[in-house]
Design a protein around this motif. Structure first.
Motif, PDB file in Angstrom:
ATOM      1  N   ASP A 146       3.232   9.467  -5.009  1.00  0.00           N
ATOM      2  CA  ASP A 146       4.680   9.530  -5.143  1.00  0.00           C
ATOM      3  C   ASP A 146       5.064   8.564  -5.785  1.00  0.00           C
ATOM      4  O   ASP A 146       5.872   7.733  -4.887  1.00  0.00           O
ATOM      5  CB  ASP A 146       4.979  10.200  -3.660  1.00  0.00           C
ATOM      6  CG  ASP A 146       4.287  11.391  -3.347  1.00  0.00           C
ATOM      7  OD1 ASP A 146       4.299  12.162  -3.836  1.00  0.00           O
ATOM      8  OD2 ASP A 146       2.936  11.818  -2.142  1.00  0.00           O
ATOM      9  N   ASN A 180      10.413   3.558  -4.999  1.00  0.00           N
ATOM     10  CA  ASN A 180       9.550   3.415  -3.698  1.00  0.00           C
ATOM     11  C   ASN A 180       8.491   4.186  -4.645  1.00  0.00           C
ATOM     12  O   ASN A 180       8.764   5.745  -4.928  1.00  0.00           O
ATOM     13  CB  ASN A 180       9.885   4.215  -1.916  1.00  0.00           C
ATOM     14  CG  ASN A 180      11.410   3.423  -2.089  1.00  0.00           C
ATOM     15  OD1 ASN A 180      11.171   2.137  -2.426  1.00  0.00           O
ATOM     16  ND2 ASN A 180      11.580   4.304  -0.921  1.00  0.00           N
ATOM     17  N   THR A 196       4.057   5.093  -3.246  1.00  0.00           N
ATOM     18  CA  THR A 196       2.803   5.564  -1.829  1.00  0.00           C
ATOM     19  C   THR A 196       2.018   6.437  -3.081  1.00  0.00           C
ATOM     20  O   THR A 196       1.758   6.811  -3.522  1.00  0.00           O
ATOM     21  CB  THR A 196       3.506   6.743  -1.006  1.00  0.00           C
ATOM     22  OG1 THR A 196       5.057   6.186  -0.151  1.00  0.00           O
ATOM     23  CG2 THR A 196       2.928   6.577   0.159  1.00  0.00           C
ATOM     24  N   THR A 253      -1.308   7.869  -1.541  1.00  0.00           N
ATOM     25  CA  THR A 253      -1.896   7.752  -0.480  1.00  0.00           C
ATOM     26  C   THR A 253      -3.438   8.906  -1.279  1.00  0.00           C
ATOM     27  O   THR A 253      -3.737   9.677  -1.828  1.00  0.00           O
ATOM     28  CB  THR A 253      -1.688   9.362   0.046  1.00  0.00           C
ATOM     29  OG1 THR A 253      -0.243   8.865   0.312  1.00  0.00           O
ATOM     30  CG2 THR A 253      -2.309   9.544   1.161  1.00  0.00           C
ATOM     31  N   THR A 282       1.639  -2.956   1.695  1.00  0.00           N
ATOM     32  CA  THR A 282       1.578  -2.657   2.574  1.00  0.00           C
ATOM     33  C   THR A 282      -0.040  -3.989   2.751  1.00  0.00           C
ATOM     34  O   THR A 282      -0.466  -4.985   1.579  1.00  0.00           O
ATOM     35  CB  THR A 282       0.203  -1.186   2.296  1.00  0.00           C
ATOM     36  OG1 THR A 282       1.061  -0.577   2.199  1.00  0.00           O
ATOM     37  CG2 THR A 282      -0.656  -1.535   3.892  1.00  0.00           C
ATOM     38  N   GLY A 334      -5.722   2.898   2.841  1.00  0.00           N
ATOM     39  CA  GLY A 334      -4.030   2.916   2.585  1.00  0.00           C
ATOM     40  C   GLY A 334      -3.557   4.167   4.141  1.00  0.00           C
ATOM     41  O   GLY A 334      -4.115   4.144   5.074  1.00  0.00           O
ATOM     42  N   PRO A 335      -2.705   4.472   3.168  1.00  0.00           N
ATOM     43  CA  PRO A 335      -1.903   5.041   2.480  1.00  0.00           C
ATOM     44  C   PRO A 335      -1.774   3.124   1.897  1.00  0.00           C
ATOM     45  O   PRO A 335      -1.264   2.664   2.420  1.00  0.00           O
ATOM     46  CB  PRO A 335      -0.616   5.595   2.180  1.00  0.00           C
ATOM     47  CG  PRO A 335      -0.721   5.389   3.553  1.00  0.00           C
ATOM     48  CD  PRO A 335      -1.734   5.553   4.591  1.00  0.00           C
ATOM     49  N   GLU A 383       1.652   1.226  -0.117  1.00  0.00           N
ATOM     50  CA  GLU A 383       3.059   1.804  -0.129  1.00  0.00           C
ATOM     51  C   GLU A 383       3.890   0.095  -1.132  1.00  0.00           C
ATOM     52  O   GLU A 383       3.882  -1.195  -0.339  1.00  0.00           O
ATOM     53  CB  GLU A 383       3.699   2.072   1.146  1.00  0.00           C
ATOM     54  CG  GLU A 383       3.436   3.374   1.290  1.00  0.00           C
ATOM     55  CD  GLU A 383       4.094   3.324   3.055  1.00  0.00           C
ATOM     56  OE1 GLU A 383       3.844   4.592   2.937  1.00  0.00           O
ATOM     57  OE2 GLU A 383       4.440   2.616   3.853  1.00  0.00           O
ATOM     58  N   THR A 391       8.249  -0.930  -2.509  1.00  0.00           N
ATOM     59  CA  THR A 391       8.878  -0.891  -3.758  1.00  0.00           C
ATOM     60  C   THR A 391       8.401  -1.918  -4.926  1.00  0.00           C
ATOM     61  O   THR A 391       8.681  -2.863  -4.860  1.00  0.00           O
ATOM     62  CB  THR A 391      10.075  -1.269  -2.605  1.00  0.00           C
ATOM     63  OG1 THR A 391       9.956  -0.559  -1.789  1.00  0.00           O
ATOM     64  CG2 THR A 391      11.686  -1.211  -3.860  1.00  0.00           C
TER      65      THR A 391
END
Length: 226
Positions: A58, A69, A71, A73, A105, A142-143, A145, A147
């Motif tokens: 995403d 951002n 992400t 998953t 992350t 995960g997820p 993440e 930026t």
């Protein structure tokens, strides 16, 4: 114009301003994610079977027009690994600008750029699974993440994430439901139509009560002045 009519007009104007404010709230678009499906299986022997979707990527506008951002998953039981066939995530950005990556992350780090080991071809940027063991050992669920921003903080949007020469937008090194490891990729996305932000019912109730109160107050004031 007599005092009564003036009071009613004032009350109507106050209500009109409040309604305009509400329409602006309802018309303000929320940040919308552009979803990509990791559904291309490049694992030796196959990480899944048939039309398995291994996860989603995403991409959504961040705090301003310079940040995006991301992400990733993975759908259980798929997990991130480090097999040497690729990275936790590989991607391209229009113009190949210098970028900064923040908010990663735990267990992941900025990977090589360009990244050339993927089954699905080369990519300009990558995220490394530094917490994974070699091969399929110590996979991470995960997820993932992080930026992304351009180094000079120029404009950056989700649509700046583009496909590589092979037509793939993202690639990830995973262990799939079959127990095999390798790369899976995304070849397209389905944009979500912008939708207005709908205030909570409580907020609408408070606004409605306020409008009603303003109307009553205006009528009482106009009656006192007659």
């Amino acid at each position: 114009m007599n005092v009564r009519r003036l009071g009613i007009l004032r009350s109507c104007l106050v209500s009109l301003v409040a309604l305009i404010g509400l329409s602006l709230i309802l018309g303000t678009p929320s940040a919308q994610a552009i979803p990509f499906s990791l559904n291309q299986d490049g694992c030796t022997g196959g990480c899944g079977s048939g039309s398995t979707v291994f996860g989603t990527v995403d991409v959504v506008q961040g705090v301003d027009a310079s940040h995006v951002n991301v992400t990733v998953t993975l759908n259980s039981p798929s997990m991130f690994v480090r097999t040497g066939a690729g990275e936790a995530l590989e991607f391209n950005i229009t113009g190949d600008p210098a970028i900064s990556i923040t908010g990663l992350t735990s267990g992941f780090s900025v990977g090589p750029a360009p990244a050339t080991a993927s089954t699905f071809g080369s990519f300009d940027y990558s995220i490394h699974c530094s917490g994974c063991g070699n091969g399929g050992s110590n996979p991470l669920a995960g997820p993932l993440e992080f930026t992304v921003a351009t180094a000079l903080l120029g404009a950056l949007s989700p649509t700046d994430f583009i496909a590589n020469a092979g037509g793939f937008f993202f690639a990830s090194d995973i262990i799939g439901p079959s127990g095999n490891t390798g790369n899976v990729a995304a070849i397209g996305f389905t944009p979500i139509s912008p939708a207005g932000v709908v205030p909570e019912p409580g907020s609408l109730l408070l606004l409605g009560s306020g409008l009603l109160g303003l109307g009553v107050w205006g009528r009482k004031r106009s009656r006192k002045r007659v």
